[in-house]
Motif scaffolding. Structure first.
Motif, PDB file in Angstrom:
ATOM      1  N   LYS A 253       0.818  -1.207   0.000  1.00 47.43           N
ATOM      2  CA  LYS A 253       0.000   0.000   0.000  1.00 47.43           C
ATOM      3  C   LYS A 253       0.854   1.260   0.000  1.00 47.43           C
ATOM      4  O   LYS A 253       0.499   2.268  -0.600  1.00 47.43           O
ATOM      5  N   ASN A 254       1.969   1.211   0.694  1.00 43.00           N
ATOM      6  CA  ASN A 254       2.818   2.393   0.806  1.00 43.00           C
ATOM      7  C   ASN A 254       4.225   2.084   0.311  1.00 43.00           C
ATOM      8  O   ASN A 254       4.763   1.001   0.560  1.00 43.00           O
ATOM      9  N   ILE A 255       4.811   3.038  -0.380  1.00 45.49           N
ATOM     10  CA  ILE A 255       6.198   2.915  -0.832  1.00 45.49           C
ATOM     11  C   ILE A 255       7.006   3.943  -0.056  1.00 45.49           C
ATOM     12  O   ILE A 255       7.054   5.132  -0.420  1.00 45.49           O
ATOM     13  N   GLY A 256       7.595   3.515   1.033  1.00 52.36           N
ATOM     14  CA  GLY A 256       8.408   4.400   1.852  1.00 52.36           C
ATOM     15  C   GLY A 256       9.863   4.362   1.435  1.00 52.36           C
ATOM     16  O   GLY A 256      10.233   3.814   0.381  1.00 52.36           O
ATOM     17  N   GLU A 257      10.735   4.914   2.293  1.00 46.55           N
ATOM     18  CA  GLU A 257      12.153   4.983   1.960  1.00 46.55           C
ATOM     19  C   GLU A 257      12.767   3.600   1.828  1.00 46.55           C
ATOM     20  O   GLU A 257      13.533   3.338   0.898  1.00 46.55           O
ATOM     21  N   GLU A 259      11.283   0.776   1.055  1.00 47.92           N
ATOM     22  CA  GLU A 259      10.778   0.136  -0.155  1.00 47.92           C
ATOM     23  C   GLU A 259      11.423   0.743  -1.401  1.00 47.92           C
ATOM     24  O   GLU A 259      11.739   0.033  -2.352  1.00 47.92           O
ATOM     25  N   SER A 260      11.640   2.055  -1.369  1.00 52.77           N
ATOM     26  CA  SER A 260      12.292   2.719  -2.511  1.00 52.77           C
ATOM     27  C   SER A 260      13.724   2.235  -2.678  1.00 52.77           C
ATOM     28  O   SER A 260      14.194   1.997  -3.795  1.00 52.77           O
ATOM     29  N   ASP A 288       2.274   5.657 -10.253  1.00 50.26           N
ATOM     30  CA  ASP A 288       2.576   6.864  -9.489  1.00 50.26           C
ATOM     31  C   ASP A 288       3.764   7.586 -10.147  1.00 50.26           C
ATOM     32  O   ASP A 288       4.883   7.081 -10.170  1.00 50.26           O
ATOM     33  N   ILE A 291       6.920   8.296  -7.842  1.00 53.13           N
ATOM     34  CA  ILE A 291       7.705   7.089  -7.570  1.00 53.13           C
ATOM     35  C   ILE A 291       8.439   6.660  -8.831  1.00 53.13           C
ATOM     36  O   ILE A 291       9.630   6.302  -8.800  1.00 53.13           O
TER      37      ILE A 291
END
Length: 629
Positions: A253-257, A259-260, A288, A291
């Motif tokens: 659901k979320n792409i944080g640091e 995950e990036s 997105d 992203i």
């Protein structure tokens, strides 16, 4: 992702263990940007085959055979190959691929010849790419000689080349590479030893951990450093199924640091395993935009030191037209700083017109901003359709940084209005740097071709703003050393008026030296304006006229009132000392109204006309009637 984390990811990126081929030569390029010194026969001979206080390579290295080839034609052909491949290639990729084909049958003698020829490559990126390919090929034939030849580079370059050579050597004979390294690495820096350890470990990752730590010990790498490096390599070691890992990361659901960072690592693996086309396919599917653009940028930029900006730019243009425009623009800007010649050629070859025009303008503008003189001196080498724009932008940029160089190119600007704007900018900036030089140029060029409606006096105004009480006297002297114009006047009167803004007394002291002509009236008017501005009263100006010969009073008030705003002239009309002075001031004011925007009501215009004598009314004629309507 922060810059530090990006650098860490780059350092840990997995390098594919190939020996020879396009992928090897490109993917495993130099890991940092350095400048190379050219090879020379003397420098090479002093390092090869020797081991003394100046040499870091053990004495077991045999002397390279530099005997001239029996077939001179073959040597000349090989010597010219490198230049022909990399001087004007269609792309970096094409030059690299062709060189790999040449290296398939190359022996050590040919490699030495090509390495020595590499210093003729003027382009840094091309020189770096070629040398990496040549030394890696050398490592597969005779790694010891390859190390010796690499030693002719400055230390930081030499140690990095050594790490690449050991990497390839360890692929086919790990024991020999380590045996040799034990006597070699003590001569290297801590960073050099660590780099060799990392390259060997990446190539032999499947070895047990105790073996890896034993390798570190043999290379005199501290155990703590080795363990930290092993952890880093473990994190970014190749994925069994990078595509599946990619999809799993994007399903969250979320792409944080975190995950990036992981996506970036997967992207690097995808590129090294399956190429840029596969990476583009995966990246372009990310919905997105932020992203997607961030990932494309960080991934491509992390490859710059390995593959060169030319290769990365080519991939970006071909694969990311619709989804990665920002990184294409940024790459073009960066390339224009490091190698504008190659950047301009690359962007000029882009088929898509809007993108080509945008990038061409970007490269040219950046190039001009940095070295306008260099650009203008080689104007003929640019595509014909860009030359006029480059000329104007180049001179404009030069007027800001090197205004004293700009006059040489002014005559090449065909449009007089454009030339005027350039001259104005030039003389303003030149005066701020060296006002005497700027004024001397103005005095030495009385025949400047100007657009209709403009004058040399108007151009000089942009210099006069820079005159001070300190610089004024020397400029006054310069003006007196030059002949008067057709009216019999020089420019010293304008300098006196400019001095008066700061020091009226000093300006008055110079009045007696002014040559006869309109220059004297100009000086009087300048002093009068300074008095009016200082006292905010016409009374001080009227008092000053007592120092002016009576027969010059009318001319003085003509010139003086032209220096005031129209509203101020209107307010001061009835305070002027004589009806003749009032009439002339009213005439000039009505002429200004007729030529520009009328700020006055009909009643005010009638009031101004009331000061006119029959002489001025006759002179105005239709202009006066037009004003009254």
């Amino acid at each position: 992702m922060s810059g530090k984390e990006t650098n860490n990811s780059l350092r840990r990126a997995k390098l594919v263990p190939l020996l020879v081929g396009t992928g090897l030569s490109i993917v495993l390029c130099v890991g940092f940007v350095v400048f190379f010194r050219p090879f020379s026969n003397e420098a090479t001979q002093t390092t090869v085959g020797m081991y003394d206080r100046d040499s870091k390579t053990p004495s077991v290295v045999p002397l390279l055979d530099r005997t001239a080839s029996k077939d001179n034609n073959v040597e000349q052909e090989q010597s010219s190959v490198l230049a022909s491949l990399f001087e004007e290639p269609t792309s970096y990729l094409e030059g690299s691929v062709t060189l790999d084909n040449v290296l398939q049958s190359a022996n050590t003698k040919k490699l030495v010849d090509l390495l020595e020829q590499s210093h003729n490559l003027e382009n840094f990126e091309k020189q770096r790419s070629a040398r990496v390919q040549l030394l890696r090929k050398f490592a597969t034939l005779d790694p010891i000689q390859a190390l010796t030849y690499a030693e002719s580079f400055p230390k930081i370059q030499y140690e990095h080349f050594a790490s690449l050579i050991y990497r390839d050597w360890s692929l086919f004979d790990l024991d020999s590479a380590l045996n040799y390294a034990e006597q070699h690495v003590p001569t290297l820096s801590i960073g050099g030893k660590t780099a060799i350890f990392e390259q060997i470990i990446r190539t032999n990752w499947d070895r047990p951990e105790e073996v890896k730590l034993q390798i570190a010990k043999r290379l005199t790498v501290r155990s703590s450093t080795a363990r930290d490096l092993l952890v880093s390599i473990e994190i970014d070691k190749p994925l069994d199924d990078p595509t599946a890992a990619w999809e799993e990361m994007l399903s969250g659901k979320n792409i944080g640091e975190n995950e990036s960072n992981r996506l970036h690592q997967i992207a690097v693996t995808v590129i090294e395993n399956d190429g840029y086309t596969k990476f583009a396919e995966l990246a372009s599917a990310i919905q997105d935009r932020q992203i997607r653009n961030t990932l494309i940028r960080e991934t491509l930029f992390s490859r710059l030191d390995k593959e060169g900006i030319g290769v990365i730019f080519e991939h970006a243009v071909q694969l990311f037209r619709e989804t990665g425009r920002p990184v294409v623009f940024e790459l073009a800007r960066r390339w224009s700083y490091s190698d504008p010649h190659s950047a301009l050629k690359a962007v000029s070859d882009i088929q898509f017109y809007p993108l080509r025009e945008h990038l061409v303008n970007t490269v040219i503008s950046n190039w001009i901003d940095r070295t306008p003189g260099d650009v203008l001196r080689q104007l003929d080498s640019f595509p014909a359709e860009y030359r006029e724009e480059i000329l104007v932008e180049g001179i404009w940029s030069m007027t800001a940084g090197e205004p004293e160089e700009a006059p040489e190119y002014l005559g090449e600007i065909s449009d007089l209005n454009t030339r005027w704007r350039v001259m104005v900018n030039m003389i303003q900036n030149w005066a701020s740097r060296n006002i005497e030089e700027a004024f001397t140029w103005f005095l030495d060029n009385p025949d400047l071709e100007l657009p209709s409606g403009y004058s040399r006096a108007g151009l000089l105004q942009y210099l006069l703003y820079r005159v001070t009480a300190e610089t004024g006297p020397s400029l006054f002297k310069l003006a007196l050393e030059h002949p008067t114009d057709e009216s019999g006047s020089g420019w010293e009167g304008s300098i006196v008026g400019a001095i008066a803004r700061e020091d009226i007394k000093k300006a008055k002291e110079l009045l007696s030296q002014i040559r006869d002509g309109t220059g004297r009236i100009t000086a009087y008017a300048g002093i009068g304006q300074a008095l009016f501005d200082q006292k905010n009263s016409i009374d001080a100006v009227i008092e000053f006229t007592e120092e002016i010969p009576e027969d010059q009073h009318v001319e003085f008030y003509d010139e003086f009132t032209m220096r005031l705003r129209p509203q101020v002239v209107h307010e001061q009309l009835d305070k002027l000392p004589t009806p003749e002075a009032q009439a002339r001031a009213a005439l000039k004011l009505l002429q200004r109204i007729a030529e520009s925007y009328n700020l006055f009501t009909d009643e005010q215009v009638e009031h101004i006309e009331s000061f006119l004598t029959d002489t001025e009314r006759t002179e105005l004629k239709l202009d006066a009637r037009s004003t009254q309507q």
